[in-house]
Design an enzyme around this catalytic site. Structure first.
Site, PDB file in Angstrom:
ATOM      1  CG  HIS A 101      -0.516   0.299   2.573  1.00 51.66           C
ATOM      2  ND1 HIS A 101      -0.087  -0.554   3.603  1.00 51.66           N
ATOM      3  CD2 HIS A 101      -0.208   1.554   2.916  1.00 51.66           C
ATOM      4  CE1 HIS A 101       0.343   0.160   4.484  1.00 51.66           C
ATOM      5  NE2 HIS A 101       0.608   1.180   4.146  1.00 51.66           N
TER       6      HIS A 101
ATOM      7  CG  ASP B 156      -0.202  -3.917   2.839  1.00 47.14           C
ATOM      8  OD1 ASP B 156       0.531  -3.372   1.929  1.00 47.14           O
ATOM      9  OD2 ASP B 156      -0.579  -3.158   3.719  1.00 47.14           O
TER      10      ASP B 156
ATOM     11  N   GLY C 194       2.471   6.768   9.456  1.00 43.97           N
ATOM     12  CA  GLY C 194       3.777   7.148   8.562  1.00 43.97           C
ATOM     13  C   GLY C 194       4.562   6.238   8.686  1.00 43.97           C
TER      14      GLY C 194
ATOM     15  CB  SER D 290       2.688   2.460   6.038  1.00 41.79           C
ATOM     16  OG  SER D 290       1.513   2.359   6.462  1.00 41.79           O
ATOM     17  N   GLY D 291       4.699   0.136   6.236  1.00 40.09           N
ATOM     18  CA  GLY D 291       5.670  -0.474   5.535  1.00 40.09           C
ATOM     19  C   GLY D 291       7.019  -0.674   6.324  1.00 40.09           C
TER      20      GLY D 291
END
Ligand code: NAG
Length: 487
Positions: free
Chosen positions: A73, A119, A212, A214-215
């Site tokens: 994402h 994801d 923030g 994410s990943g």
């Protein structure tokens, strides 16, 4: 076919993983805090170009010298990305910073934004990065590994410090204990939103990953003290960063170990991997080979469960990165003494019908003359002939030390820390077999690796009175055990 040692070492990144030079301060404080600079050297900042300015959009994890793991994402079509490594304060110019462009970005083919499934994405850098104190890959957990409930893991990132707040300047870390699947899928927790391919952590209402982040990685220390990345920040409750019973949900890295390996290693192939040596798997994450196979300037990968070297995607085979390579300190190139090395795989492999560890012989055991051992490998079929496509095996009876060191045989080149086998002038190991195993059956029927192919006659593969010489594994059991327990 002896399946347990079908393995090839292929040339191309020898680096360690998961052991930062600047260890993180893991004080178990509740709430996020500034990380020690460069103590999570695999943490990257994924940035995109907005009107000429690079903006942080997501976190990610360096998992080898050329691959970054992040969330699907985080990736939007049409955006220009770069990967920032060695960063601490995002707004500062730092000497440690390295910026690189992606050569390709591979989003999981079954990524579903609607259900937030799969994801996960991989970014290949346009060149290998120089691994150093401040830029270092993380280790990955074994395929299928399940984190026990309440493991002390840390989420790291420059994510928002509070709901709706600004992103952090300095890299943040927060203790986020893992939550097991049974708890996380309770109806008052995440229920059916959370699948087996996800990991939950946090949810105590105090600390949690935020948008923030994410990943970015969920870092958990393994039994040996190395940090492994178990999760990729996927989602949380949009409304709040730290809502009770709504832990942060991560893509489970161990569920995608196969996907990660196949995508990255396939893309890496591009004709550039070539067979160098054989070796033998002796535990879930250690491979025994010869020291003369290792060139510190090369990057290696290990293929297991192989039969044909020509077939790319053989069923039951897998390719694994190396985490570390340890050659015997007293290895002598000139005399081929102590020609033994151990390769630690970046993640342990799961044993199957096609991948299995060989046994090690009893310490000090010397096989009698004529013991029927079998050499296996993809070595040359004849002197200066091509490599074999299919794994070869050859019966090589053991030659005792007294015979082998006879002046007409190998003389002083054979020592009592070697095994000689063959030398009948018909069958013998050839150079491509280097590092490969001499397999001998024990009285209980199990196969043990008694030798590691070290050298043979330069004049040919099957010169009379010049048996193939192997490093005698039984002379190195304590070295092997020491290396395996201290690395
Ligand atoms: C980050 O670097 C900037 C620019 O040097 C500086 O102004 C800022 O105070 C730093 N932030 C922190 C939290 O130290």
């Amino acid at each position: 076919m002896m399946k347990f040692l079908l393995l090839v070492v292929l040339a191309a990144g020898a680096y360690g993983c998961g052991l930062p030079s600047f260890p993180p301060m893991v004080t178990r404080v509740v709430g996020g805090e500034d990380a020690t600079p460069n103590s999570w050297p695999w943490q990257i900042s994924l940035q995109y170009n907005k009107e000429g300015e690079w903006r942080h959009t997501c976190g990610g994890t360096l998992i080898s010298d050329q691959w970054v793991l992040t969330a699907a994402h985080c990736i939007s079509k049409g955006k220009q990305y770069r990967v920032a490594m060695g960063k601490h304060n995002l707004t500062q110019d730092e000497d440690t910073a390295v910026f690189m462009n992606p050569a390709s970005i591979i989003v999981h083919e079954k990524w579903s934004p609607l259900f937030i499934r799969n994801d996960i994405a991989l970014i290949k850098l346009d060149a290998p990065v120089n691994v150093k104190d401040t830029v270092m890959p993380a280790c990955l957990p074994a395929a299928g590994f399940l984190l026990p409930h309440n493991s002390p893991c840390y989420v790291t990132g420059w994510g928002r410090l509070s709901t709706g707040g600004p992103i952090a300047e300095n890299l943040q870390q927060a203790l986020l204990p893992s939550v097991d699947h049974a708890t996380c899928t309770r109806s008052d927790w995440w229920g059916g939103m959370v699948r087996k391919t996800m990991v939950c952590a946090g949810g105590d209402g105090v600390v949690a990953g935020c948008n923030g982040d994410s990943g970015g990685p969920l870092n958990c220390q393994n039994a040996e003290g190395a940090w492994e990345v178990h999760g990729i920040v996927s989602f949380g409750l949009g409304l709040s960063c730290n809502f009770p019973k709504k832990p942060t949900v991560f893509t489970s890295v161990s569920s995608y170990a196969g996907w990660i390996n196949s995508v990255s290693l396939q893309a890496d192939t591009g004709g550039s991997w070539s067979h160098v040596c054989g070796g033998a798997l002796i535990s879930a994450n250690w491979v025994l080979t010869a020291a003369h196979c290792i060139n510190v300037r090369n990057t290696y990968r290990v293929q297991l469960g192989k039969h044909s070297l020509k077939v790319e995607d053989e069923e039951g085979s897998l390719a694994v990165w190396t985490a570390r390579i340890i050659s015997h300190k007293q290895y002598s190139t000139m005399l081929s003494r102590n020609d033994i090395a151990l390769i630690k795989l970046s993640s342990p492999v799961t044993f199957s019908d096609t991948v299995m560890a060989a046994c090690l012989p009893e310490p000090g055991l010397v096989l009698p003359r004529g013991a029927p051992c079998h050499l296996s490998g993809w070595g040359r079929l004849s002197t200066s002939g091509p490599l074999a496509d299919l794994l070869q095996q050859a019966l090589l009876p053991v030659v005792n030390y007294e015979t082998c060191s006879h002046p007409d045989w190998w003389s002083f080149l054979a020592t009592d820390k070697m095994v000689c086998a063959g030398g009948d002038g018909i069958k013998s190991g050839c150079s491509g077999d280097s590092g490969g195993p001499l397999n001998c059956q024990s009285p209980d029927g199990s196969w043990a690796v008694h030798g590691v192919v070290s050298f043979g006659s330069g004049q040919g593969c099957n010169v009379l009175q010049k048996p193939t010489i192997f490093t005698r594994v039984s002379a190195y059991i304590s070295w092997i055990n020491k290396v395996m327990t201290t690395n």
